[in-house]
Design an enzyme around this catalytic site. Structure first.
Site, mmCIF file in Angstrom:
data_model
loop_
_atom_site.group_PDB
_atom_site.id
_atom_site.type_symbol
_atom_site.label_atom_id
_atom_site.label_comp_id
_atom_site.label_asym_id
_atom_site.label_seq_id
_atom_site.Cartn_x
_atom_site.Cartn_y
_atom_site.Cartn_z
ATOM 1 N N GLU A 94 0.846 -1.204 0.000
ATOM 2 C CA GLU A 94 0.000 0.000 0.000
ATOM 3 C C GLU A 94 0.877 1.249 0.000
ATOM 4 O OE1 GLU A 94 -3.913 -1.353 2.301
ATOM 5 O OE2 GLU A 94 -2.280 -1.025 3.709
ATOM 6 N N CYS B 195 -11.016 0.832 6.910
ATOM 7 C CA CYS B 195 -10.645 2.199 7.294
ATOM 8 C C CYS B 195 -11.310 3.252 6.416
ATOM 9 C CB CYS B 195 -9.134 2.367 7.224
ATOM 10 S SG CYS B 195 -8.379 1.639 5.774
#
Lengths: 658, 658
Positions: B329, B428
């Protein structure tokens, strides 16, 4: 074409010609990694084919001299071999070192040693081999179970993590090592007995009435078929069949990367392309071909061949590399083949060679040998350093930054640098290379009822056998791939005609010729066959066009749009920053595709402009960035497999056109 | 420019104008997410700026109506909220659900509710807020520790996995929720008391004489500075400083992705670019700006601004998206910005807005507001579905395959489909969106001693305050971005002159005009200021050129070489397969860059040829693939943020040129 009818061979005949070697039929000694009972072509082994020099002879020597001792050193140093001692001494799990699959690295080392000993005996290497086998064998439990990661108090129970635990994968590599030992003259060796006991336990646990599932990492499928071939025990074949047939029916638990990661998403016969983790995918496919060979399962073979064709057309790098993604070491979607951060794992290249070899034996299509050649020269050859003591795990086609220098004295992460690393935390690639390079000669030639086929070109000798015990000997003289001339001299006499077949690589589109019987004629890519009554001293010369050439990508490969690569013979070439002074110079080059690459003082050079790049700022603009007045220069290229042997550098295979 | 001297403001004056709100100075009610003590610009909050319609008004309503209840439903359904009940009842770890950071999703929901309640009271929402706060508070231990994943028998000890455990990250989000509550009129609320006790424990544990390390996921740095701003307690500021200064000195253990993953590779002042995990990188940078604001640390601010400029120039997608890599990521190397499988996480976009807003307040450069606009319209707006009940976690710029439809009733993996998913195993993004959309109005305008600055254009009203308690009210009327006309009417009287500043976006290179005082003049990108004595009813009209335009990538971005994108105003456009019939049709389009895109019947269309693609086969060829005779057609585009709202589709932002 899988049944005895279609290839015109019956079982008795296959045994006659050595294609099937149950132990009852004498001691096999010829060093063949894959021995299908039924196939179009019959393999020749490392005792039949000798590499005496050149590119592959040098790699074979480098493997024996450097890679094998290096691997042995590291499996000892990391404690992965010591895990077996700890198991025997009851010191597990406290003293266990390494990842869950570390046992398999020891087995791949043993397999490499076995092939190497079969190729060229060496008492000292033989002693080391027996010593390691003894340490492994001492860790085997009375019921045949052998794995240092599972089954003891404080460890996970046996077979409790089939998704990621690699237990059956490790058994598979143990069996492969045993098969190598059996196929090099030792069918009753301790290693073979250990592997059979382990395989027997697997059959008992996972048989028709046992656990109806599979291992998350395919490997045991091919191993069990090979063990059947070596021993004649049908239960191993049946167990392989069960593993192949179960997979694809969601028998494993879902994981983050999805079930396609371990090919449990779709049954083999329904899949249209290789997908998921690339090594897993090609290992599985190799086992499926082995199974199809032994069971006459034409549909399964056709399914694998269809997936192979789609994968080669849409999911394979110019180098032959497979698997684009880092995250899950997986095949990406069709035509998603980014050259930067290409994964192209060394082990996936090796698995691709294993698979293509099986398909070549089964079907005879030279396209399989084309991919083997491409992958051997541009993936397998790329991984080891010039000194054989450091390796690439991934084989990117574009390196943007120099990166850190890998530590010399500790394992590296998998993909961290522009330099090869001595060892990895996951170190499957060095051991896989070792076993592949030790058995490399077995991928060169085959025979069938009509004659001998040369698939790869390397300095050496080939001994083929025709029906009726007729022997054929060839001497191959060539500097290939440094030179395109391949001289094949017949070194045996035979009163009856036979056929010498040579592969003309697909890349040799313009100007390949064959000289035979005093005449030279153009030959097209594919197979060229010369049938005659050969006399000792007869010579055939295949001349391949070695002018460097531009190669253009399919327009669907977005990541290299507007770029060309340069190839020469089977070699992919690259620009390396050590040859192009200046910061970012490699990324500033623009090739003039109107000027073909040429050879200057023995090096391939390509005409390039060095463009000015925009000043830093928001990198998306109303107008295309101005390029500046081009000043052209000749830029030298290196064979891709040689890159990163002269210190850290940046590198590109695909070069933007001006 | 960070000290009071350089901006001409002294501390007393700042308090005067409400830029600093220690609780001793009255109840803050204006709903401002970031309130620096010293900065060039002073933020206006959600009570100062009201969005009354248009794109952002609709998103704000969608958030209140759909996203908030949806998130509340899922944190309950997944048991992530129930973890707090289980903690209170002593049922942990047995009954714990979700990943190690699941507590933070509950805190982000509370933060979103707090901003929403501050913007527009609602007794029912207020009740739900208090109920959740009560459940959270009940899980807090007597010494202030609050985390459902660590510290109990059978769990890891407190602070035992700072690399990946997210304990301080969770405290950070708890504090952010409390700050939102304090800044919306409730500085002594239970949530604030809970967060202060948790923060006090952090200061005791990690203070100058405590554990000399940091959390693997930055977040608490900014939170602690904000808590200092709300409470006036300097120990929170000092703790934030310790966390910022420690990081980069290898205080965390090495992990597979390297220390750059959590920015522990290089101290902040020495780094030249954002690197590693993108959300971590931008959250950390936001905290560094907050710290620099409060400590007058010009060098730290300059270091962050330098990294921001490099990152925007070389590591940012056309959409404003940050972070290219799936595996970690993370930011990739400079110019490695593949559009297919672009990660561009929604949370990284939100973090980028948070960071750029802080930099804008500190330095006043409209380039920061340009990136905020781009990111809000093309990343933040893209994540939620039209109904507000499904989300993109990653925001790729090229979708090659339709992919599977996400399950409606279970959490999805992060990046699995061309359709948005209702919830994720790592979820998230939806909660981050909820808190961002609830506080969106606070990113629109600022004031300083001279006047009011409009940074973003949305239908609504703006109330600014000038020194001496002078009030300024503006009414903004616009259909932007559907239309380029922004009408700003002064709705207050003042005898003294003040300055109205408007941002002219960088993309508005040709044809932007400002009409003021009866005259129209061309204006260039940057800031245009009108200073005068304004009367109620005075009007200024900013007219931005809304013709669709081609955008060309920097030549270093290999992955989109030879392609163009189409933008219109602040919107990136895309081709979606639901508008282009035929298999693979999206990938067969070739734009004619000589024909500018135009608006036909309200839709942007671009002239394209549909090329024939080569037959399947080895995809690297001697000659470029023939394109076939081009037949041109007009292809409709959609705003990128609207894609995938009409069923599964493939999609491209970057279109190859013919």
């Amino acid at each position: 074409m899988m049944t005895s009818e279609t290839v015109g061979l019956d079982e008795a005949h296959m045994q006659d010609t050595g294609a099937h070697e149950p132990p009852a039929h004498g001691t096999p000694t010829r060093g063949r990694p894959v021995v299908p009972s039924r196939a179009r072509l019959r393999p020749l082994g490392t005792r039949d084919v000798r590499l005496t020099g050149g590119h592959w002879g040098e790699f074979q020597e480098r493997n024996r001299r450097a890679v094998l001792p290096h691997v042995e050193h590291w499996v000892e140093r990391t404690g992965w071999l010591g895990n077996f001692d700890a198991a025997r001494a009851g010191r597990l799990p406290a003293d266990r070192r390494g990842r869950e699959f570390s046992d398999s690295e020891v087995y791949k080392l043993l397999e490499a040693m076995a092939w190497e000993l079969g190729r060229e005996p060496d008492p000292e290497l033989e002693d080391r081999f027996h010593e390691i086998v003894a340490r492994v064998a001492a860790a085997q439990e009375p019921d045949g179970y052998l794995n240092t990661k599972f089954g003891r108090p404080g460890q996970g129970p046996r077979w409790s993590d089939l998704e990621m635990g690699h237990e059956l994968y490790c058994v598979g590599h143990l069996v492969q090592a045993a098969v190598a030992r059996a196929r090099t003259g030792h069918p009753d060796d301790l290693l073979v007995r250990v592997a059979r006991r382990a395989a027997d336990l697997v059959c008992a646990e996972f048989g028709p009435d046992g656990r109806g599932t599979v291992d998350g990492h395919p490997e045991i499928e091919s191993a069990l078929v090979e063990l059947y071939r070596v021993t004649g025990e049908r239960r191993y074949l049946e167990q392989a069949r069960l593993f192949v047939e179960r997979r694809g029916h969601h028998v494993l638990d879902e994981i983050e990367f999805g079930r396609e990661y371990f090919q449990d998403d779709v049954p083999a016969r329904d899949a249209h392309v290789f997908r998921g983790h690339a090594v897993r995918a090609v290992y599985l496919a190799a086992g499926q071909v082995d199974l199809a060979d032994e069971t006459g399962d034409d549909a399964l073979l056709a399914a694998v061949a269809r997936q192979w064709r789609h994968t080669v057309a849409a999911r394979t790098y110019l180098t032959g590399g497979m698997g684009a993604r880092h995250q899950d070491e997986a095949f990406a979607e069709d035509f998603a083949l980014p050259p930067d951060r290409a994964y192209s794992e060394t082990c996936a290249g090796i698995g691709s060679v294993m698979l293509a070899w099986r398909l070549l034996l089964a079907e005879g299509d030279p396209a399989y040998a084309d991919l083997i050649e491409r992958t051997l020269f541009n993936v397998v050859s790329t991984s080891p350093s010039a000194d054989g003591r450091a390796f690439f795990y991934t084989n990117t086609l574009h390196r943007r930054e120099l990166g850190a220098v890998p530590a010399a004295d500790e394992p590296s992460p998998r993909a961290s640098s522009s330099l090869r690393a001595p060892w990895f935390e996951v170190s499957c690639c060095p051991t896989n290379l070792a076993r592949t390079l030790a058995s490399l000669a077995a991928y060169v030639a085959t025979s069938d009822d009509e004659g001998v086929q040369l698939h790869q070109y390397a300095e050496g000798t080939v001994e083929g056998r025709l029906p009726g015990g007729r022997g054929v000997r060839l001497v191959v003289t060539t500097r290939y791939p440094a030179d395109g001339e391949v001289r094949v001299r017949v070194d045996s006499d035979d009163e009856r005609p036979w056929t010498l077949s040579l592969r003309v690589p697909a890349w040799a589109r313009d100007g390949a010729t064959l000289t035979a019987g005093g005449t030279t004629r153009p030959v097209a890519p594919g197979t060229v066959a010369e049938r005659r009554t050969w006399r000792r001293g007869d010579e055939v010369v295949l001349s391949l066009p070695m002018a460097p050439r531009f190669t253009h990508p399919d327009p669907r490969i977005d990541a290299v749009r507007g770029c060309v690569a340069v190839e020469r013979g089977p070699l992919v070439l690259a620009v390396e920053s050590v040859d192009v002074p200046g910061l970012d110079a490699v990324d500033r080059l623009r090739v003039d595709p109107a000027v073909p690459p040429e050879v200057v003082d023995g090096r391939v050079v390509v005409r390039c402009a060095r463009v000015a790049l925009p000043e830093p700022g928001w990198p998306y603009r109303h107008d295309p960035a101005p390029v500046g007045a081009p000043e052209f220069e000749d830029v030298p290229l290196v064979p891709y497999h040689e890159w990163a042997n002269r210190g850290p550098s940046t590198m590109r295979v695909w070069l933007p056109a001006i």
